[in-house]
Every structure is written in structure tokens, then in C-alpha cells.
Design an enzyme around this catalytic site. Sequence first.
Site, PDB file in Angstrom:
ATOM      1  N   SER A 115       2.715  46.027 -12.640  1.00 31.69           N
ATOM      2  CA  SER A 115       2.297  47.203 -11.877  1.00 31.69           C
ATOM      3  C   SER A 115       3.495  47.941 -11.266  1.00 31.69           C
ATOM      4  O   SER A 115       4.379  48.356 -12.004  1.00 31.69           O
ATOM      5  CB  SER A 115       1.291  46.785 -10.811  1.00 31.69           C
ATOM      6  OG  SER A 115       0.754  47.909 -10.190  1.00 31.69           O
ATOM      7  N   ASP A 137       2.158  55.840 -10.562  1.00 34.41           N
ATOM      8  CA  ASP A 137       2.765  54.548 -10.250  1.00 34.41           C
ATOM      9  C   ASP A 137       3.080  53.856 -11.580  1.00 34.41           C
ATOM     10  O   ASP A 137       2.790  54.396 -12.654  1.00 34.41           O
ATOM     11  CB  ASP A 137       1.838  53.704  -9.357  1.00 34.41           C
ATOM     12  CG  ASP A 137       0.666  53.124 -10.111  1.00 34.41           C
ATOM     13  OD1 ASP A 137       0.224  53.755 -11.083  1.00 34.41           O
ATOM     14  OD2 ASP A 137       0.207  52.040  -9.737  1.00 34.41           O
ATOM     15  N   ASP A 197       1.940  51.327 -13.432  1.00 31.81           N
ATOM     16  CA  ASP A 197       0.992  51.003 -14.498  1.00 31.81           C
ATOM     17  C   ASP A 197      -0.125  52.032 -14.630  1.00 31.81           C
ATOM     18  O   ASP A 197      -1.093  51.810 -15.353  1.00 31.81           O
ATOM     19  CB  ASP A 197       0.445  49.576 -14.358  1.00 31.81           C
ATOM     20  CG  ASP A 197      -0.424  49.417 -13.125  1.00 31.81           C
ATOM     21  OD1 ASP A 197      -0.322  50.260 -12.227  1.00 31.81           O
ATOM     22  OD2 ASP A 197      -1.194  48.449 -13.060  1.00 31.81           O
ATOM     23  N   ASP A 236      -2.485  53.387 -12.610  1.00 31.38           N
ATOM     24  CA  ASP A 236      -3.846  53.345 -12.072  1.00 31.38           C
ATOM     25  C   ASP A 236      -4.001  54.237 -10.838  1.00 31.38           C
ATOM     26  O   ASP A 236      -5.059  54.283 -10.221  1.00 31.38           O
ATOM     27  CB  ASP A 236      -4.314  51.905 -11.780  1.00 31.38           C
ATOM     28  CG  ASP A 236      -3.464  51.192 -10.762  1.00 31.38           C
ATOM     29  OD1 ASP A 236      -2.530  51.809 -10.220  1.00 31.38           O
ATOM     30  OD2 ASP A 236      -3.724  50.004 -10.512  1.00 31.38           O
TER      31      ASP A 236
END
Length: 443
Positions: free
Chosen positions: A94, A236, A238, A240
Site C-alpha cells: 500500500s 496513494d 495502491d 484505493d
Amino acid sequence: MSLFGTNGIRGVLNESLDPELGYKVGMAVATYFDSSDVVVGYDNRTSSDLLKNMVIAGIMNSGKNAVDIGMLPTPALQIYSKTNNIPGVMVTASHNPSDFNGFKVIARDGTNPGKQDESKIEDIIVKESFIKTSWDFVGKTRREDAIKPYVDEIIKNVMPSKIRSRRFRILVDCANSTTFATTPPLLNKLGTHYLSINANPDGFFPGRNPEPTEENIKDLISFARLGGFDFSVAHDGDGDRSVFLDEKGNLIDGDKFVALVADYILQKRKGNLVFPVASSFLIDRIAEKHGVKVIRTPVGSPAVSDALIKYNGILGGEENGKVIYPDHLNAGDGGLSVALMLDIMASNDTEVSELVKQLPDYKLKRIKLPLMKNFEELKDGLKQFYSKMDADEIDGLRLVAKDSFILIRKSGTEPVTRLYLSSLSNEWIESREREINKIVSQE
Ligand code: MG
């Protein structure tokens, strides 16, 4: 020790994350889910290709087929899982720093599996109770494109012809990460004129840190301030979540962005909202305007996703700007946020800063305090000091006075205590901050 943290397994390659764990995660997921296929995706980190191959080897060794959908954002894999009804593994850390990597398991409905499923998968890993196949039933690997279907799924939620007719000018910062593959094609399909920065995937994240804080997106802000864009967006790591700047290059607080989205969705259909206790009362004002309720949860998107199912909510979100629209996917999706922002703009004739200005001006201040040795004692002290305020313990301690609140809780991701202060009045926030700093320093 639990393998899965709040958001999957994380570690540093060959220090706290052994590549063999990827092989075990692959076997465990293939063993646990009753599905002949398991989908695998990965982000742009230096070890992601390696770890993806380990996961695929594990899936095949359990006699299941691996569907390799390549480098893409986590929500793109989740949409693939949901539309094809197959479980998945995403290799990603992430928004963690570049040395980290990890695994996220995705259930066949595209959501993060519940704690129960996670602990059963963990059990298979710890006890090594994997299904291992025989030579004549080894799984196969196939490649599939999940990017075009993902972009198409996003567009189903908005009015593409209306957006296209406006020819919006957009600036996007892809964080040297996976959204390079999905946001430019999305913006293209929606007829925008867009410019991108950090749109080269690079595991060293040379452009910026993958967490889209105001500090980390300074380049985007300076570029946006040159003018000429209807809005700017930063993803961001990843993909999401998205953070937006208005046409002047000013950051739109995530708390306000989710309120804009909620107001827009509720104009079209009614249903209850789900937000954590850290979101300001702005969301309650939006709910009142449309005659619906706000269900409050502990902080973190898994709690919001769970409550959306339990209470049949139509929209959830977080004060960091994450929007969860379960009709599309019961998890955050930064690409969907971009499409919704374009849809909101296309339905209004004003600039984005005007739309934000029309919202009641709830301020939300987030403060990091050192980790408290005795958090319970601190809670009791605060309850006593603010005895006239209403207290609840949905997550940590929240003290409420009319339109204002104090929330103090232990962070789930860092060794810190988080303090949130929200009010319509800056003076109220400043006074409470001074008082609490004094109380904390005496602990
Ligand atoms: Mg993320």
C-alpha cells in the site's frame, strides 16, 4: 503473533518478509477457498515481481490455476475478483515506504476477507496444512487483462457523455505507482485533457512518498498553482484513495471531499451512511439534509465495509478521503473517486472551490501524540476533565459537545496516540488542544 495486520501482511524482503511466505500464502489461499482459480496482481515495488511468482507457484502446487493480471492498483484486482467470483492475492505494501512489501488476500466478492477467514488462512500457514497436489494435477497459469474491465466498471457509476461534453482539464499525480496503468486511460475515456506527473512506475518512488499527505505532494501543489486545471488529484501507493486540489491548487480536506460525494449520491438515491467516529459532524448535516442516518464505526475501512453490509448502507467513507460505494465495490477505490469528482463537476456549473465553500465549514485537526503507557488512565482523566461532554467508546474515547468533538485513540498502524479535534470554531479546537497537551504532559 498474528500474520495479518489491519491491512494484510507487511515486511521487508529477507529481513521480516521471507519470499517463501509468498509460496505459503499462495498455497494457503488455494487450499482455503473452494475455487479452481485464484487471481494474482502486484504493485511496482522492487520485490513485487519476485513475490508474485512465489504466490503463483504456491497456487499451482495446490492444484489450482493462477490468473496473472499483472501490475495494477488493488481495487482493479478487487473488481476482477468480484466480477469473476474468484478469490485473489495482491502483492503490495500500500502506502508503506519503498523497502516494505506484503500480501493482501481478497475474498471472491472483491472485499477484504473478515477476521475469521483471515485467521483460518493463517492457521493453514502456521500448521502447514496445505493441500499439495500430485504430478498429474498441477495447476496452470494464464494471463488476463483486468485493466480495461476495471476502467469500464468505474465508468458505469457516472454519466460519461455529460462529463465528456465539459472537456475538463485535470492534473494527476500517480505516485510512481500502479495507478499509472488505470487513471490515464480513465481520464482519456472521460474526454478530459489531462497532464500527469510521477506516472512512471518505479519501486524506489523517486517522485514522492506514496502516502498522499500535503507534505508529500508539494510538487503537485506547485504545478496546480500555475493554474489552468479544473482540479488536481494525487493517488496513494495502491490506488484505493485519492486526494484532491481545487482549481487554485488548494488541498480539499478528505472530510469535505467525502461529504461532497455523499451529498451528490444522496440526491440520486436515499440510504444510510457509514462513517468512523473520526469523521466530523459535517456528514451528519449532509445526512439530515436528505433525511437519512449516519452509522458510526471504529476507525479503519474494514469496520466501515462490515457495517455497510450489516446496515445495508449506500455509502461509506473516511476522513482521509476514502470513499466506499458498495454498489461498485465494498472497499476504497481511488479511480472511482476521480470519476465521481468529474460527475459532480459535470452536474454543477461552478468551480470546485465554490462547491467546497457551500459546505458547512467543519474543521478537523489531526494530531499525533506519543504512545501513552497508560491509555485507560488518560481516558479516565479526560472524562473527568470534560465531564459536561457526552462520552462514547466506539473507538478509544470520543467526547462530544454539540457540533464539536474530541477523539483520542491508539493508532492501529503506528506506535502513536491519535488525537482528532473537530468543530466549526477554530478557537474551540485551539483551546482543547492546549488543555489536552497539558493533561498529557502530566501523565
Ligand atoms: Mg492504500
